[in-house]
Motif scaffolding. Structure first.
Motif, PDB file in Angstrom:
ATOM      1  N   GLU A   1       0.830  -1.201   0.000  1.00  0.00           N
ATOM      2  CA  GLU A   1       0.000   0.000   0.000  1.00  0.00           C
ATOM      3  C   GLU A   1       0.869   1.257   0.000  1.00  0.00           C
ATOM      4  OE1 GLU A   1      -3.450   2.202   2.614  1.00  0.00           O
ATOM      5  OE2 GLU A   1      -3.206   0.040   2.825  1.00  0.00           O
ATOM      6  N   ILE A   2       1.956   1.238   0.760  1.00  0.00           N
ATOM      7  CA  ILE A   2       2.875   2.378   0.783  1.00  0.00           C
ATOM      8  C   ILE A   2       3.458   2.607  -0.613  1.00  0.00           C
ATOM      9  CG2 ILE A   2       5.098   3.185   1.667  1.00  0.00           C
ATOM     10  CD1 ILE A   2       4.366   1.743   4.312  1.00  0.00           C
ATOM     11  N   GLU A   3       3.883   1.527  -1.273  1.00  0.00           N
ATOM     12  CA  GLU A   3       4.422   1.645  -2.635  1.00  0.00           C
ATOM     13  C   GLU A   3       3.369   2.189  -3.591  1.00  0.00           C
ATOM     14  OE1 GLU A   3       6.176  -2.040  -3.962  1.00  0.00           O
ATOM     15  OE2 GLU A   3       7.523  -2.099  -2.241  1.00  0.00           O
ATOM     16  N   ASP A   4       2.141   1.675  -3.493  1.00  0.00           N
ATOM     17  CA  ASP A   4       1.071   2.137  -4.386  1.00  0.00           C
ATOM     18  C   ASP A   4       0.836   3.632  -4.236  1.00  0.00           C
ATOM     19  OD1 ASP A   4       0.691  -0.367  -5.463  1.00  0.00           O
ATOM     20  OD2 ASP A   4      -1.076  -0.841  -4.247  1.00  0.00           O
ATOM     21  N   VAL A   5       0.790   4.105  -2.997  1.00  0.00           N
ATOM     22  CA  VAL A   5       0.545   5.524  -2.750  1.00  0.00           C
ATOM     23  C   VAL A   5       1.724   6.363  -3.239  1.00  0.00           C
ATOM     24  CG1 VAL A   5       0.254   7.267  -0.936  1.00  0.00           C
ATOM     25  CG2 VAL A   5      -1.046   5.133  -0.844  1.00  0.00           C
TER      26      VAL A   5
ATOM     27  N   GLY B   1      15.226   5.372 -20.830  1.00  0.00           N
ATOM     28  CA  GLY B   1      14.041   4.580 -21.137  1.00  0.00           C
ATOM     29  C   GLY B   1      13.080   4.542 -19.974  1.00  0.00           C
ATOM     30  N   LEU B   2      11.821   4.328 -20.289  1.00  0.00           N
ATOM     31  CA  LEU B   2      10.780   4.204 -19.283  1.00  0.00           C
ATOM     32  C   LEU B   2      10.909   2.847 -18.596  1.00  0.00           C
ATOM     33  CD1 LEU B   2       8.508   6.110 -18.429  1.00  0.00           C
ATOM     34  CD2 LEU B   2       7.001   4.912 -19.986  1.00  0.00           C
ATOM     35  N   LEU B   3      10.848   2.841 -17.273  1.00  0.00           N
ATOM     36  CA  LEU B   3      10.967   1.604 -16.501  1.00  0.00           C
ATOM     37  C   LEU B   3       9.611   1.208 -15.946  1.00  0.00           C
ATOM     38  CD1 LEU B   3      14.163   2.500 -14.424  1.00  0.00           C
ATOM     39  CD2 LEU B   3      14.048   1.175 -16.544  1.00  0.00           C
ATOM     40  N   GLU B   4       9.384  -0.101 -15.849  1.00  0.00           N
ATOM     41  CA  GLU B   4       8.144  -0.608 -15.269  1.00  0.00           C
ATOM     42  C   GLU B   4       8.360  -0.837 -13.778  1.00  0.00           C
ATOM     43  OE1 GLU B   4       6.163  -3.798 -17.384  1.00  0.00           O
ATOM     44  OE2 GLU B   4       7.395  -3.337 -19.150  1.00  0.00           O
ATOM     45  N   LYS B   5       7.587  -0.123 -12.970  1.00  0.00           N
ATOM     46  CA  LYS B   5       7.733  -0.192 -11.512  1.00  0.00           C
ATOM     47  C   LYS B   5       7.599  -1.617 -10.987  1.00  0.00           C
ATOM     48  CE  LYS B   5       4.749   3.177 -11.790  1.00  0.00           C
ATOM     49  NZ  LYS B   5       3.880   4.227 -11.855  1.00  0.00           N
ATOM     50  N   ASP B   6       6.682  -2.358 -11.571  1.00  0.00           N
ATOM     51  CA  ASP B   6       6.403  -3.718 -11.093  1.00  0.00           C
ATOM     52  C   ASP B   6       7.562  -4.681 -11.320  1.00  0.00           C
ATOM     53  OD1 ASP B   6       3.926  -2.675 -10.510  1.00  0.00           O
ATOM     54  OD2 ASP B   6       2.972  -3.504 -12.296  1.00  0.00           O
TER      55      ASP B   6
ATOM     56  N   ILE C   1      10.827  -3.921 -10.942  1.00  0.00           N
ATOM     57  CA  ILE C   1      12.029  -3.516 -10.212  1.00  0.00           C
ATOM     58  C   ILE C   1      12.001  -4.099  -8.811  1.00  0.00           C
ATOM     59  CG2 ILE C   1      13.378  -1.571  -9.348  1.00  0.00           C
ATOM     60  CD1 ILE C   1      12.101   0.122 -11.574  1.00  0.00           C
ATOM     61  N   LYS C   2      13.003  -4.904  -8.508  1.00  0.00           N
ATOM     62  CA  LYS C   2      13.126  -5.467  -7.162  1.00  0.00           C
ATOM     63  C   LYS C   2      13.672  -4.394  -6.227  1.00  0.00           C
ATOM     64  CE  LYS C   2      13.942 -10.119  -8.801  1.00  0.00           C
ATOM     65  NZ  LYS C   2      14.889 -11.192  -8.958  1.00  0.00           N
ATOM     66  N   ASN C   3      13.252  -4.428  -4.997  1.00  0.00           N
ATOM     67  CA  ASN C   3      13.681  -3.478  -3.956  1.00  0.00           C
ATOM     68  C   ASN C   3      13.318  -2.041  -4.290  1.00  0.00           C
ATOM     69  OD1 ASN C   3      14.785  -5.723  -2.746  1.00  0.00           O
ATOM     70  ND2 ASN C   3      16.869  -5.247  -3.345  1.00  0.00           N
ATOM     71  N   ILE C   4      12.219  -1.851  -5.003  1.00  0.00           N
ATOM     72  CA  ILE C   4      11.798  -0.497  -5.371  1.00  0.00           C
ATOM     73  C   ILE C   4      11.497   0.341  -4.136  1.00  0.00           C
ATOM     74  CG2 ILE C   4       9.339  -0.952  -5.641  1.00  0.00           C
ATOM     75  CD1 ILE C   4       9.573   0.841  -8.242  1.00  0.00           C
ATOM     76  N   ASP C   5      11.258  -0.314  -3.020  1.00  0.00           N
ATOM     77  CA  ASP C   5      10.971   0.415  -1.785  1.00  0.00           C
ATOM     78  C   ASP C   5      12.142   1.293  -1.342  1.00  0.00           C
ATOM     79  OD1 ASP C   5      12.029  -2.272  -1.365  1.00  0.00           O
ATOM     80  OD2 ASP C   5      11.928  -1.828   0.782  1.00  0.00           O
ATOM     81  N   TYR C   6      13.347   1.048  -1.850  1.00  0.00           N
ATOM     82  CA  TYR C   6      14.488   1.918  -1.539  1.00  0.00           C
ATOM     83  C   TYR C   6      14.278   3.327  -2.065  1.00  0.00           C
ATOM     84  CZ  TYR C   6      17.404  -2.084  -0.138  1.00  0.00           C
ATOM     85  OH  TYR C   6      17.920  -3.170   0.494  1.00  0.00           O
ATOM     86  N   LEU C   7      13.397   3.488  -3.034  1.00  0.00           N
ATOM     87  CA  LEU C   7      13.153   4.794  -3.628  1.00  0.00           C
ATOM     88  C   LEU C   7      12.116   5.605  -2.852  1.00  0.00           C
ATOM     89  CD1 LEU C   7      13.047   3.901  -7.441  1.00  0.00           C
ATOM     90  CD2 LEU C   7      15.022   4.484  -6.025  1.00  0.00           C
ATOM     91  N   ILE C   8      11.431   4.972  -1.924  1.00  0.00           N
ATOM     92  CA  ILE C   8      10.396   5.662  -1.157  1.00  0.00           C
ATOM     93  C   ILE C   8      11.049   6.585  -0.139  1.00  0.00           C
ATOM     94  CG2 ILE C   8       8.456   5.388   0.431  1.00  0.00           C
ATOM     95  CD1 ILE C   8       7.873   2.706  -0.945  1.00  0.00           C
ATOM     96  N   LEU C   9      10.747   7.856  -0.268  1.00  0.00           N
ATOM     97  CA  LEU C   9      11.338   8.874   0.621  1.00  0.00           C
ATOM     98  C   LEU C   9      10.365   9.274   1.709  1.00  0.00           C
ATOM     99  CD1 LEU C   9      12.935  11.108  -2.125  1.00  0.00           C
ATOM    100  CD2 LEU C   9      14.037   9.308  -0.827  1.00  0.00           C
TER     101      LEU C   9
END
Length: 148
Positions: free
Chosen positions: A14-18, A133-138, A140-148
């Motif tokens: 949910e945090i990632e979605d928001v 290039g455009l990246l697909e969020k889904d 990317i592993k460990n995408i939560d590192y980008l959450i500030l």
């Protein structure tokens, strides 16, 4: 009788979605250091990327902490902020699934994909950029590192 302790757990999905709700990600490969790339982006797109050290992503590996720089630029006339993440420090990768990408530009907007495509058209023409290039969020592993 003792009351059972209730453990609260954050819903990471949910945090990632928001966080990524109004966002698109552009992957950039460039041999330029991030401060130099920001200078070129600022000039090319009339942006104002500046280092935001308190937002730098910190990763600890083998008793060493690596700091991945984060730059931000407010979007003129809106509440949105663009964020540029450095993905490599020495030989350590913030997002190992993106080995060939040096930076991620997080575009936030009412229509983020359209805005990202607009920037991509010009990014690909900059001599400082080898790939964009455009990246697909889904994907990317460990995408939560980008959450500030």
């Amino acid at each position: 009788m003792a009351a059972a302790k209730k453990i609260l757990k954050l819903d990471q999905f949910e945090i990632e979605d928001v966080f990524f709700e109004n966002a698109a990600l552009i992957g950039i490969s460039s041999d330029k250091p991030i401060y130099s790339l920001c200078h070129f982006l600022n000039q090319a797109f009339s942006l104002d990327f500046e280092r935001t050290t308190h937002l730098d992503v910190q990763i600890g590996k083998k008793n060493v902490t690596y700091s991945f720089a984060v730059y931000q630029s407010p979007v003129c006339g809106s509440a949105f902020v663009y964020t540029l993440y450095k993905l490599k420090v020495e030989d350590v990768l913030l997002l190992p699934s993106l080995k060939n990408i040096d930076y991620i530009w997080l575009i936030t907007d009412d229509d983020p994909e359209e805005r990202a495509m607009h920037y991509l058209k010009y990014l690909r023409q900059l001599p400082e950029v080898q790939f964009a290039g455009l990246l697909e969020k889904d994907k990317i592993k460990n995408i939560d590192y980008l959450i500030l």
